[in-house]
Design a protein around this motif. Structure first.
Motif, PDB file in Angstrom:
ATOM      1  N   GLY A  80       0.786  -1.223   0.000  1.00 39.61           N
ATOM      2  CA  GLY A  80       0.000   0.000   0.000  1.00 39.61           C
ATOM      3  C   GLY A  80       0.816   1.270   0.000  1.00 39.61           C
ATOM      4  O   GLY A  80       2.044   1.259   0.041  1.00 39.61           O
ATOM      5  N   GLU A 123      -3.296  -2.099  -2.531  1.00 37.38           N
ATOM      6  CA  GLU A 123      -3.952  -0.797  -2.330  1.00 37.38           C
ATOM      7  C   GLU A 123      -3.126   0.314  -2.928  1.00 37.38           C
ATOM      8  O   GLU A 123      -1.910   0.388  -2.728  1.00 37.38           O
ATOM      9  N   SER A 262      -7.753  -2.649  -4.226  1.00 38.27           N
ATOM     10  CA  SER A 262      -8.461  -1.423  -3.842  1.00 38.27           C
ATOM     11  C   SER A 262      -7.740  -0.213  -4.418  1.00 38.27           C
ATOM     12  O   SER A 262      -6.597   0.066  -4.056  1.00 38.27           O
TER      13      SER A 262
END
Length: 341
Positions: A80, A123, A262
């Protein structure tokens, strides 16, 4: 008088040393001698417009949903960026027994525990996703143990050059001396006057929605691929999806049972998608018929929330927006666990 001279000399040497050393600046911040410059938001730090001075709160009080009963421990791994950094989310926010996060810029050497249910969440914020997916993900490295390694620091001569680089020194001194409330007030006066007289703001930000909202310039600047309005050909979307699928296959070969994605929307994609011709990057990737992984979609939810989804003086989400995202992620983890033997 002589004592005063020594005091001035010592203070001057300290300021000079911090200006030359990122390490010392970091330490001074850890000792809480100075503010980090982001106490009112990353966009406010750039623009210093008083209308967007928005003290940041730490998001506390989130309670994850009940976990799906499972015979194995669940280990969540995240690749992420700043939206999943430890200052925003952590192990207690997820329906998982174990938690490991690595930044896109670092490397996760990994040996999975096959007695656990291993889940990988990819992410990224929308503005940098196209840059990251020009090739399959390179963050995961098979190894005999699990640990995170950072990119090798530059060589000694490069570090020495950086220490005396005018731009770096200026930024360090600005962080050390001028991010306190006294000097921020002076910066506000200057920024507000410049805006009122000339309608000019710092070039690192863009005002949208009749100047009611502020976003990163990268969200709107179509000279690069970070903008929500830079066209994305179908062939590029196909390539991104292919690289995602290849990354998922590689993760599967390492022992991950599940991989999901995501993409966090750019602030402008939520608050004013009609600023230009929106390229619909998230929608086109999520709805691509060849994409093999589940996705976490918050774009429509954030648009419905409007200004409650993003902080006024920052490019990141509010606690309300963060909690909505966490609920969707945890719901997906529970679903995955329920389908795992």
């Amino acid at each position: 008088m002589k004592l005063l001279k020594y005091v001035v000399l010592v203070v001057g040497c300290l300021i000079w040393a911090v200006g030359q050393s990122q390490y010392l600046l970091t330490k001074v911040g850890e000792w809480q001698w100075i503010k980090d410059g982001y106490q009112y938001g990353d966009l406010y730090r750039l623009a210093n417009l008083s209308a967007f001075k928005d003290p940041k709160d730490t998001c506390t009080g989130y309670t994850p949903p009940a976990r799906t009963p499972h015979s194995k421990k669940v280990h969540l791994y995240i690749i992420g960026d700043s939206f999943s950094e430890k200052e925003r989310v952590g192990p207690s926010d997820f329906v998982a027994d174990k938690y490991t996060r690595v930044h896109w810029a670092d490397y996760l050497h990994i040996k999975l525990d096959t007695t656990e249910t291993n889940i990988l969440l990819i992410e990224s914020v929308e503005r940098h996703f196209r840059q990251k997916m020009v090739a399959p993900i390179q963050v995961l490295i098979p190894d005999t143990a699990t640990f995170i390694s950072v990119v090798d620091p530059p060589g000694y001569m490069t570090q020495l050059d950086n220490a005396f680089n005018g731009t770096f020194t200026r930024d360090r001194l600005d962080a050390f001396l001028f991010q306190n409330d006294f000097f921020l007030t002076i910066k506000e006066w200057k920024a507000d006057l410049q805006y009122k007289l000339f309608r000019r703001v710092n070039e690192s930000v863009t005002l949208v929605n009749d100047d009611q909202d502020m976003v990163f310039y990268m969200d709107t600047d179509t000279s690069g691929i970070t903008s929500s309005f830079t066209p994305a050909e179908d062939s590029e979307i196909d390539s991104i999806v292919n690289h995602l699928n290849t990354s998922a296959q590689f993760a599967d070969s390492l022992g991950f049972e599940h991989v999901f994605l995501s993409i966090i929307p750019n602030k402008v994609s939520v608050l004013q998608p009609e600023y230009g011709i929106y390229n619909r990057l998230i929608e086109r990737i999520y709805n691509h018929p060849e994409l093999t992984m589940p996705t976490i979609d918050v774009l429509a939810d954030f648009r419905q929330m409007g200004r409650h989804s993003y902080l006024k003086g920052d490019s990141h989400w509010t606690c309300e927006g963060q909690f909505l995202w966490l609920n969707k992620v945890n719901t997906e983890i529970n679903r995955m666990v329920a389908t795992t033997p």
